[in-house]
Design a protein around this motif. Sequence first.
Motif, PDB file in Angstrom:
ATOM      1  N   LYS A 103       4.827   0.697   2.850  1.00  0.00           N
ATOM      2  CA  LYS A 103       4.104   1.979   2.866  1.00  0.00           C
ATOM      3  C   LYS A 103       3.900   2.481   4.300  1.00  0.00           C
ATOM      4  O   LYS A 103       3.641   1.663   5.195  1.00  0.00           O
ATOM      5  CB  LYS A 103       2.756   1.849   2.158  1.00  0.00           C
ATOM      6  CG  LYS A 103       1.853   0.806   2.754  1.00  0.00           C
ATOM      7  CD  LYS A 103       0.450   0.883   2.137  1.00  0.00           C
ATOM      8  CE  LYS A 103      -0.399  -0.249   2.633  1.00  0.00           C
ATOM      9  NZ  LYS A 103      -0.780  -1.180   1.567  1.00  0.00           N
TER      10      LYS A 103
ATOM     11  N   ASN B 248       3.312   1.958  -2.292  1.00  0.00           N
ATOM     12  CA  ASN B 248       2.047   2.334  -2.936  1.00  0.00           C
ATOM     13  C   ASN B 248       1.973   3.779  -3.385  1.00  0.00           C
ATOM     14  O   ASN B 248       1.178   4.115  -4.250  1.00  0.00           O
ATOM     15  CB  ASN B 248       0.880   2.157  -1.964  1.00  0.00           C
ATOM     16  CG  ASN B 248       0.660   0.732  -1.560  1.00  0.00           C
ATOM     17  OD1 ASN B 248       1.563   0.097  -1.045  1.00  0.00           O
ATOM     18  ND2 ASN B 248      -0.531   0.231  -1.814  1.00  0.00           N
TER      19      ASN B 248
ATOM     20  N   MET C 131      -1.653 -11.455   1.424  1.00  0.00           N
ATOM     21  CA  MET C 131      -1.228 -10.365   2.281  1.00  0.00           C
ATOM     22  C   MET C 131      -1.127 -10.929   3.704  1.00  0.00           C
ATOM     23  O   MET C 131      -1.279 -12.131   3.899  1.00  0.00           O
ATOM     24  CB  MET C 131      -2.234  -9.202   2.168  1.00  0.00           C
ATOM     25  CG  MET C 131      -2.315  -8.704   0.728  1.00  0.00           C
ATOM     26  SD  MET C 131      -3.651  -7.556   0.269  1.00  0.00           S
ATOM     27  CE  MET C 131      -3.652  -6.349   1.536  1.00  0.00           C
ATOM     28  N   SER C 132      -0.901 -10.054   4.680  1.00  0.00           N
ATOM     29  CA  SER C 132      -0.686 -10.568   6.046  1.00  0.00           C
ATOM     30  C   SER C 132      -1.781 -11.518   6.508  1.00  0.00           C
ATOM     31  O   SER C 132      -1.514 -12.538   7.134  1.00  0.00           O
ATOM     32  CB  SER C 132      -0.571  -9.404   7.036  1.00  0.00           C
ATOM     33  OG  SER C 132       0.559  -8.627   6.739  1.00  0.00           O
TER      34      SER C 132
ATOM     35  N   ARG D  35       2.695 -10.393  -0.599  1.00  0.00           N
ATOM     36  CA  ARG D  35       2.971  -8.967  -0.302  1.00  0.00           C
ATOM     37  C   ARG D  35       2.592  -8.698   1.151  1.00  0.00           C
ATOM     38  O   ARG D  35       1.414  -8.619   1.478  1.00  0.00           O
ATOM     39  CB  ARG D  35       2.146  -8.069  -1.238  1.00  0.00           C
ATOM     40  CG  ARG D  35       2.328  -8.379  -2.731  1.00  0.00           C
ATOM     41  CD  ARG D  35       1.439  -7.441  -3.556  1.00  0.00           C
ATOM     42  NE  ARG D  35       0.074  -7.416  -3.077  1.00  0.00           N
ATOM     43  CZ  ARG D  35      -0.904  -8.218  -3.495  1.00  0.00           C
ATOM     44  NH1 ARG D  35      -0.704  -9.107  -4.450  1.00  0.00           N
ATOM     45  NH2 ARG D  35      -2.113  -8.114  -2.983  1.00  0.00           N
TER      46      ARG D  35
ATOM     47  N   GLY E 195       2.771  -6.552   4.670  1.00  0.00           N
ATOM     48  CA  GLY E 195       3.035  -5.289   5.342  1.00  0.00           C
ATOM     49  C   GLY E 195       2.976  -5.433   6.845  1.00  0.00           C
ATOM     50  O   GLY E 195       3.991  -5.584   7.526  1.00  0.00           O
ATOM     51  N   SER E 196       1.756  -5.413   7.397  1.00  0.00           N
ATOM     52  CA  SER E 196       1.595  -5.336   8.854  1.00  0.00           C
ATOM     53  C   SER E 196       2.230  -6.500   9.615  1.00  0.00           C
ATOM     54  O   SER E 196       2.739  -6.300  10.716  1.00  0.00           O
ATOM     55  CB  SER E 196       0.114  -5.191   9.217  1.00  0.00           C
ATOM     56  OG  SER E 196      -0.648  -6.137   8.534  1.00  0.00           O
TER      57      SER E 196
ATOM     58  N   ARG F  55      -0.243  -0.411  10.685  1.00  0.00           N
ATOM     59  CA  ARG F  55      -0.026   0.964  10.211  1.00  0.00           C
ATOM     60  C   ARG F  55      -0.943   1.899  10.983  1.00  0.00           C
ATOM     61  O   ARG F  55      -2.130   1.619  11.131  1.00  0.00           O
ATOM     62  CB  ARG F  55      -0.357   1.065   8.716  1.00  0.00           C
ATOM     63  CG  ARG F  55       0.643   0.399   7.818  1.00  0.00           C
ATOM     64  CD  ARG F  55       0.239   0.503   6.362  1.00  0.00           C
ATOM     65  NE  ARG F  55      -0.935  -0.288   6.049  1.00  0.00           N
ATOM     66  CZ  ARG F  55      -0.908  -1.576   5.732  1.00  0.00           C
ATOM     67  NH1 ARG F  55       0.236  -2.224   5.696  1.00  0.00           N
ATOM     68  NH2 ARG F  55      -2.017  -2.224   5.458  1.00  0.00           N
TER      69      ARG F  55
ATOM     70  N   LEU G 180      -5.724   2.711   0.953  1.00  0.00           N
ATOM     71  CA  LEU G 180      -6.206   1.392   0.563  1.00  0.00           C
ATOM     72  C   LEU G 180      -7.470   1.079   1.354  1.00  0.00           C
ATOM     73  O   LEU G 180      -7.522   1.237   2.562  1.00  0.00           O
ATOM     74  CB  LEU G 180      -5.127   0.362   0.865  1.00  0.00           C
ATOM     75  CG  LEU G 180      -5.382  -1.028   0.322  1.00  0.00           C
ATOM     76  CD1 LEU G 180      -5.064  -1.076  -1.165  1.00  0.00           C
ATOM     77  CD2 LEU G 180      -4.540  -2.042   1.051  1.00  0.00           C
TER      78      LEU G 180
ATOM     79  N   ASN H 253      -5.744  -4.001   7.640  1.00  0.00           N
ATOM     80  CA  ASN H 253      -6.097  -4.900   8.740  1.00  0.00           C
ATOM     81  C   ASN H 253      -6.336  -4.125  10.028  1.00  0.00           C
ATOM     82  O   ASN H 253      -5.637  -3.218  10.309  1.00  0.00           O
ATOM     83  CB  ASN H 253      -4.968  -5.892   8.967  1.00  0.00           C
ATOM     84  CG  ASN H 253      -4.781  -6.734   7.748  1.00  0.00           C
ATOM     85  OD1 ASN H 253      -5.739  -7.307   7.249  1.00  0.00           O
ATOM     86  ND2 ASN H 253      -3.571  -6.799   7.233  1.00  0.00           N
TER      87      ASN H 253
HETATM   88  C1  LIG Z   1      -0.824  -2.507   1.878  1.00  0.00           C
HETATM   89  C2  LIG Z   1      -0.780  -3.547   0.825  1.00  0.00           C
HETATM   90  C3  LIG Z   1      -0.353  -4.858   1.127  1.00  0.00           C
HETATM   91  C4  LIG Z   1       0.067  -5.316   2.517  1.00  0.00           C
HETATM   92  O1  LIG Z   1      -1.031  -5.428   3.357  1.00  0.00           O
HETATM   93  P1  LIG Z   1      -0.901  -6.062   4.840  1.00  0.00           P
HETATM   94  O2  LIG Z   1      -2.279  -6.462   5.147  1.00  0.00           O
HETATM   95  O3  LIG Z   1      -0.376  -4.982   5.699  1.00  0.00           O
HETATM   96  O4  LIG Z   1       0.033  -7.205   4.738  1.00  0.00           O
HETATM   97  C5  LIG Z   1      -0.299  -5.780   0.088  1.00  0.00           C
HETATM   98  N1  LIG Z   1      -0.648  -5.444  -1.163  1.00  0.00           N
HETATM   99  C6  LIG Z   1      -1.067  -4.209  -1.488  1.00  0.00           C
HETATM  100  C7  LIG Z   1      -1.439  -3.924  -2.889  1.00  0.00           C
HETATM  101  C8  LIG Z   1      -1.144  -3.221  -0.515  1.00  0.00           C
HETATM  102  O5  LIG Z   1      -1.574  -2.013  -0.843  1.00  0.00           O
END
Ligand SMILES: *Cc1c(COP(=O)(O)O)cnc(C)c1O
Length: 235
Positions: A35, A56, A200-201, A216, A218-219, A225, A231, A235
């Motif tokens: 995202k 997302n 998550m991260s 999952r 992301g960062s 981001r 959301l 982080n």
């Molecule tokens: C954004 C998001 C993530 C990833 O989050 P990070 O902290 O950047 O790794 C994981 N799951 C969902 C549902 C998200 O919306």
Amino acid sequence: MTIQTRYNQVISQIRQAQIEFNRQTDDIQLLAVSKTWPASHLRQLVALGQTAFGENYLQEATEKIAQLSDLRLTWHFIGPIQSNKTRPIAELFDWVQSVDRVKIARRLSAQRPENKPDLNICIQINIDNENTKSGVNSNELMVLAEQITALPKLKLRGIMVIPSKKSLVEDQQASFRQAEQLFQQLSAAYSDIDTLSMGMSSDMNIAIAEGSTLVRIGSALFGQRTTPSKLSRVN
Ligand SMILES: *Cc1c(COP(=O)(O)O)cnc(C)c1O
């Protein structure tokens, strides 16, 4: 830091956690949560071997899926779902991890194109019972699972959780552990259940220790981001 450096770090962090917590190799999948990042960044990760991406926001995802249609990728929808947006989700995605009501499941089932394989589904559980967060309560899981497994063109694969931020590791563990128990309960009742989407991260190691099969991220892959995200937990 380059995407390549971050990717290598995340892969080795997952491997190390697998070893440390005695998880079988191969049993933890990395979902790259893309995202806010443009298609060019995703393409860089694909060149390194990543094929599964999580998005997302439907409009943003639709553009990227079109821009990357020359690649063989697996797309997971992981954001909140409005019922008037289910058709493009059913048409474009391979997985929907954020199903939390039967109305959405019925629409996805009816709108999944005949020529496509079944849409893979995870039920989102609001594991910490937060008012602001989507997801069913734990005690509603089995009822929704029964409804979903009865629908054509959907394949129930497991559950997804986003625990609340907590300062104590033990409290984080408790939420993940509860999710793992619900996952076991679901696996005992249905075939095809193989996905416990958690981590998550910032908490992937704890999630892997408690049995996650899909993190999952992301960062840690793409960097922080900068675009505001809807959301609550970034982080
Ligand atoms: C954004 C998001 C993530 C990833 O989050 P990070 O902290 O950047 O790794 C994981 N799951 C969902 C549902 C998200 O919306």
